[in-house]
Design a protein around this motif. Structure first.
Motif, PDB file in Angstrom:
ATOM      1  N   GLN A 436      47.269  48.795  15.499  1.00  0.00           N
ATOM      2  CA  GLN A 436      48.384  48.952  15.724  1.00  0.00           C
ATOM      3  C   GLN A 436      48.506  50.160  16.437  1.00  0.00           C
ATOM      4  N   GLU A 437      48.417  50.341  17.827  1.00  0.00           N
ATOM      5  CA  GLU A 437      48.321  51.555  18.530  1.00  0.00           C
ATOM      6  C   GLU A 437      49.530  52.001  19.113  1.00  0.00           C
ATOM      7  N   SER A 438      50.767  51.624  19.358  1.00  0.00           N
ATOM      8  CA  SER A 438      51.741  51.746  20.264  1.00  0.00           C
ATOM      9  C   SER A 438      52.891  52.082  19.163  1.00  0.00           C
ATOM     10  N   THR A 439      53.687  53.138  19.576  1.00  0.00           N
ATOM     11  CA  THR A 439      54.958  53.005  19.231  1.00  0.00           C
ATOM     12  C   THR A 439      56.111  52.274  19.835  1.00  0.00           C
ATOM     13  N   PRO A 440      57.178  51.892  19.064  1.00  0.00           N
ATOM     14  CA  PRO A 440      58.121  50.954  19.773  1.00  0.00           C
ATOM     15  C   PRO A 440      58.673  51.675  20.775  1.00  0.00           C
ATOM     16  N   SER A 441      59.027  50.824  21.653  1.00  0.00           N
ATOM     17  CA  SER A 441      59.637  51.402  23.104  1.00  0.00           C
ATOM     18  C   SER A 441      60.958  50.509  23.292  1.00  0.00           C
ATOM     19  N   SER A 442      61.933  51.143  23.953  1.00  0.00           N
ATOM     20  CA  SER A 442      62.986  50.373  24.234  1.00  0.00           C
ATOM     21  C   SER A 442      63.428  49.916  25.676  1.00  0.00           C
ATOM     22  N   VAL A 443      64.513  49.128  25.828  1.00  0.00           N
ATOM     23  CA  VAL A 443      64.936  48.333  26.880  1.00  0.00           C
ATOM     24  C   VAL A 443      66.442  48.816  27.227  1.00  0.00           C
ATOM     25  N   PRO A 444      66.430  49.803  27.901  1.00  0.00           N
ATOM     26  CA  PRO A 444      67.857  50.417  28.044  1.00  0.00           C
ATOM     27  C   PRO A 444      68.664  49.665  29.120  1.00  0.00           C
ATOM     28  N   GLU A 445      67.768  48.736  29.767  1.00  0.00           N
ATOM     29  CA  GLU A 445      68.500  47.960  30.912  1.00  0.00           C
ATOM     30  C   GLU A 445      69.216  46.791  30.213  1.00  0.00           C
ATOM     31  N   ALA A 469      57.060  45.411  14.906  1.00  0.00           N
ATOM     32  CA  ALA A 469      57.457  44.776  13.343  1.00  0.00           C
ATOM     33  C   ALA A 469      57.431  43.383  13.508  1.00  0.00           C
ATOM     34  N   ASP A 470      57.778  42.783  14.639  1.00  0.00           N
ATOM     35  CA  ASP A 470      57.645  41.354  14.711  1.00  0.00           C
ATOM     36  C   ASP A 470      56.350  40.655  14.843  1.00  0.00           C
ATOM     37  N   GLU A 471      55.289  41.291  14.409  1.00  0.00           N
ATOM     38  CA  GLU A 471      53.992  40.710  14.301  1.00  0.00           C
ATOM     39  C   GLU A 471      53.795  39.495  13.397  1.00  0.00           C
ATOM     40  N   ARG A 472      54.441  39.447  12.321  1.00  0.00           N
ATOM     41  CA  ARG A 472      54.372  38.237  11.453  1.00  0.00           C
ATOM     42  C   ARG A 472      55.318  37.203  11.997  1.00  0.00           C
ATOM     43  N   LYS A 473      56.488  37.443  12.609  1.00  0.00           N
ATOM     44  CA  LYS A 473      57.314  36.534  13.093  1.00  0.00           C
ATOM     45  C   LYS A 473      56.713  35.990  14.114  1.00  0.00           C
ATOM     46  N   LEU A 474      56.023  36.457  15.085  1.00  0.00           N
ATOM     47  CA  LEU A 474      55.344  35.813  16.160  1.00  0.00           C
ATOM     48  C   LEU A 474      54.197  35.026  15.826  1.00  0.00           C
ATOM     49  N   GLN A 475      53.634  35.417  14.770  1.00  0.00           N
ATOM     50  CA  GLN A 475      52.431  34.345  14.225  1.00  0.00           C
ATOM     51  C   GLN A 475      53.092  33.176  13.788  1.00  0.00           C
ATOM     52  N   GLU A 476      54.285  33.382  12.906  1.00  0.00           N
ATOM     53  CA  GLU A 476      54.967  32.202  12.456  1.00  0.00           C
ATOM     54  C   GLU A 476      55.709  31.122  13.823  1.00  0.00           C
ATOM     55  N   PHE A 477      55.995  32.029  14.740  1.00  0.00           N
ATOM     56  CA  PHE A 477      56.407  31.429  15.922  1.00  0.00           C
ATOM     57  C   PHE A 477      55.421  30.439  16.654  1.00  0.00           C
ATOM     58  N   PHE A 478      54.137  31.159  16.619  1.00  0.00           N
ATOM     59  CA  PHE A 478      52.975  30.381  17.074  1.00  0.00           C
ATOM     60  C   PHE A 478      52.644  29.247  16.512  1.00  0.00           C
ATOM     61  N   TYR A 479      52.510  29.321  15.173  1.00  0.00           N
ATOM     62  CA  TYR A 479      52.040  28.106  14.137  1.00  0.00           C
ATOM     63  C   TYR A 479      52.979  27.231  14.151  1.00  0.00           C
ATOM     64  N   SER A 480      54.418  27.435  14.794  1.00  0.00           N
ATOM     65  CA  SER A 480      55.347  26.131  14.739  1.00  0.00           C
ATOM     66  C   SER A 480      55.229  25.413  15.822  1.00  0.00           C
ATOM     67  N   GLU A 500      45.369  40.595  14.831  1.00  0.00           N
ATOM     68  CA  GLU A 500      45.346  41.515  15.695  1.00  0.00           C
ATOM     69  C   GLU A 500      45.775  41.175  17.108  1.00  0.00           C
ATOM     70  N   LYS A 501      45.787  39.861  17.289  1.00  0.00           N
ATOM     71  CA  LYS A 501      46.322  39.279  18.718  1.00  0.00           C
ATOM     72  C   LYS A 501      47.657  39.330  18.493  1.00  0.00           C
ATOM     73  N   SER A 502      48.257  38.993  17.619  1.00  0.00           N
ATOM     74  CA  SER A 502      49.884  39.093  17.427  1.00  0.00           C
ATOM     75  C   SER A 502      50.365  40.236  17.455  1.00  0.00           C
ATOM     76  N   CYS A 503      49.554  41.356  16.834  1.00  0.00           N
ATOM     77  CA  CYS A 503      50.018  42.842  16.977  1.00  0.00           C
ATOM     78  C   CYS A 503      49.925  43.262  18.413  1.00  0.00           C
ATOM     79  N   ASN A 504      48.710  42.664  19.235  1.00  0.00           N
ATOM     80  CA  ASN A 504      48.550  43.174  20.575  1.00  0.00           C
ATOM     81  C   ASN A 504      49.908  42.579  21.579  1.00  0.00           C
ATOM     82  N   LEU A 505      50.374  41.426  20.862  1.00  0.00           N
ATOM     83  CA  LEU A 505      51.529  40.940  21.895  1.00  0.00           C
ATOM     84  C   LEU A 505      52.977  41.371  21.642  1.00  0.00           C
ATOM     85  N   VAL A 506      53.056  41.957  20.505  1.00  0.00           N
ATOM     86  CA  VAL A 506      54.331  42.442  20.254  1.00  0.00           C
ATOM     87  C   VAL A 506      54.290  44.134  20.374  1.00  0.00           C
TER      88      VAL A 506
END
Length: 622
Positions: A436-445, A469-480, A500-506
């Protein structure tokens, strides 16, 4: 003051304090906007021979003369909730004490003689023809004090509203009184600044139509109420109400029709505000006042389906612990009803306990989302109680989250200038793995708040940025996904989405790339239902777009809505174009892109169709 033979005797009496009090006694003083100031003044004026009278009370909106230095030999302050003039100073200087307690427990402490009361000094309305006075705007713990005290001494005030519910005291319960009119203190709603307005918008996003609310007074509650104007069929089960609630009741937004407990009634224990509030509750059959042991009972609160409690805090640490009554070693307010309502909302079917606070102190120099609690600070609401924390930067959903997930959620809603430091600090405690390398960033647009509410096929969804923080949710989404979806999206049948892959994607730098999702709340929590993103290609100032929609939700317009958001943001960011590669046999997705204006391009891969959307007229399509 007695009722006899149908006649009411209300002649003025002088209180003989010596008949009721002696040195070292404990007295209760009426709460909130119902402080009997004339009684206090009379007691001070006739206090010869009295010393060390302990005053027990919660918030008192008055001059609080008993807490002044010059009366330290006569009175000893014991505040159950610090606030009001002179009280905080008395506690800080050691002339007064603070007793932390849940408001729902105070009546028990009175009745069981844990805090025995020698006298209760209260304010009431004049009695009616049946001999009943009303406790008016402050029933709360006053009702219990009246029942538990040896003596009840009252200030009869013709300006006190007569409120309905369990607010009545018969004249035969009152041992002595004086008739003195007194204007009730008025609290004007504060001006709402921009960041408080954003907090109010986010909190309002969590409130569904038909919800029952507990809400206080101050900037954040007023901001929330401002953004509830388009809601429907809201109800009130709250410790208190103020002007903003009255406005929504007059508009019909709050009508209590869908409440499952005290249906059709707004129920409270006290009210504070301008004269508008006091006039509104006077004799109003639609608002009922009940004692704190009823209103603040978590079990009774939980009888309201979709109960939403909204409370504030001084700071929240990255595990979700909430500090609300002290700033370090300085006691500032009290526990009050926060835990009562947080617990009640947690137990409610569909309930949502919310803690809302600005991300920094007023000067912006100190983060209020902290790695660890400030030394001396006390936890009011435990990490096990917290479900939602809201700042001007978004909503952190903590229920069911691990410590690591909580940390990432809370860092996401911290002020951006503190996020790197918070992640660095929390990593020292091994809550966040190395990948987990990066801090959360925003989308002000996305707008002033980075969330939008959508409805597809009569089901509500939230569009928001994808977050670490959506790492686990994305895993669950993938396995659905089924095999066909995986092939369509990834061009081959992949079988695993590692942590690790899920973490990278989120873990997306949303300032360059973009990742959005649709989520839905259900009995299992928040679930991702669709993901859309673009990867920025610097060499051509373009973004490559990709989508995944849950199979059962396709054809409802989600992809079209996500693509519209992506195009709008790409235009704001001045990208020259958006591009996409879609399998030739994915006819439905090709249709989504082409309806949005994407044009087919030559492709080296026969199985894929390349598409391009020029965003500005000067962009070369070829």
């Amino acid at each position: 003051m007695t009722a006899q033979d149908g006649h009411l005797y209300t002649e003025q009496k002088n209180i003989k304090w010596g008949d009721y009090l002696k040195s070292g006694n404990r007295i209760f003083i009426g709460s909130n906007a119902a402080v009997p100031n004339a009684l206090i003044d009379d007691l001070i004026a006739n206090s010869q021979g009295l010393h060390d009278i302990e005053t027990v009370h919660m918030l008192t909106l008055s001059e609080n003369v008993w807490a002044k230095v010059e009366h330290k030999d006569l009175f000893k302050v014991n505040s159950l909730f610090i606030g009001g003039k002179n009280i905080r100073e008395a506690v800080a200087e050691g002339r007064g004490d603070y007793t932390p307690c849940f408001i729902s427990d105070v009546p028990h402490m009175f009745h069981e003689k844990i805090l025995p009361l020698d006298a209760a000094l209260i304010m009431v309305s004049p009695p009616d023809e049946y001999g009943y006075c009303s406790l008016g705007v402050s029933v709360d713990i006053v009702s219990a004090a009246v029942k538990a005290a040896k003596y009840v001494i009252a200030q009869v005030n013709t300006k006190m509203p007569r409120t309905n519910g369990h607010s009545f005291v018969h004249v035969n319960q009152i041992h002595s009184w004086i008739n003195v009119d007194q204007e009730l203190p008025q609290i004007v709603a504060p001006e709402i600044d921009r960041r408080t307005e954003q907090i109010g918008q986010y909190v309002a996003m969590l409130v569904e139509n038909g919800a029952t609310l507990q809400i206080g007074i101050g900037k954040i509650p007023e901001a929330v109420l401002t953004y509830l104007g388009n809601h429907k069929d809201l109800g009130i089960h709250s410790e208190m109400i103020s002007d903003g609630v009255i406005d929504l009741m007059l508009k019909g937004v709050i009508n209590n029709r869908r409440k499952t407990y005290h249906k059709g009634k707004a129920v409270v224990s006290f009210c504070i505000g301008t004269q508008k509030v006091y006039d509104f509750v006077d004799g109003n059959p639609h608002i009922e006042f009940y004692p704190s042991e009823h209103i603040n009972s978590p079990v009774k609160i939980a009888k309201n389906d979709n109960m939403v409690s909204i409370n504030s805090a001084i700071e929240v640490d990255l595990t979700g612990q909430v500090v609300s009554d002290s700033i370090g070693y300085q006691f500032y307010s009290g526990i009050g009803g926060q835990v009562d309502f947080v617990r009640g909302a947690s137990l409610s079917k569909g309930g949502k306990p919310i803690i809302a606070l600005p991300s920094t102190t007023k000067d912006g120099k100190i983060s209020r989302i902290v790695t660890h609690i400030t030394e001396g600070g006390g936890v009011v609401t435990s990490r096990g109680h917290v479900s939602y924390v809201v700042t001007e930067f978004g909503i952190a959903s903590l229920q069911g989250k691990s410590i690591r997930e909580r940390a990432l959620e809370l860092i996401r809603i911290a002020h951006p200038k503190f996020r790197d430091k918070l992640l660095s600090d929390v990593r020292k405690h091994y809550w966040v793995p190395e990948y987990q390398e990066s801090t959360p960033s925003s989308v002000p647009e996305l707008g002033s708040i980075e969330m939008k509410r959508f409805n597809f096929a009569d089901v509500n969804y939230i569009l928001r940025p994808l977050a670490p923080a959506d790492e686990r949710k994305l895993q669950e989404f993938f396995y659905s996904h089924n095999k066909e979806t995986l092939i369509m999206r990834y061009n081959h049948h992949i079988t695993q989405m590692t942590r690790e892959k899920s973490c990278n994607l989120v873990s997306v730098n949303q300032h360059t790339d973009l990742a959005l999702c649709f989520t839905q709340k259900d009995s299992l929590g928040e679930a991702i239902q669709a993901v859309a993103r673009y990867y920025y290609i610097d060499s051509i100032n373009s973004g490559e777009v990709a989508f995944v929609i849950k199979e059962s939700l396709r054809g409802r317009g989600m992809a079209t809505a996500l693509l519209a958001e992506i195009i709008a943001i790409a235009r704001i960011r001045k990208l020259d174009s958006l591009i996409a590669s879609v399998r030739r046999d994915n006819a439905s997705m090709l249709k989504v892109f082409e309806r949005a204006g994407f044009i087919r391009q030559a492709s080296e891969d026969f199985d894929e169709v390349s598409l391009k959307l020029p965003l500005f007229a000067s962009t070369n399509i070829s």
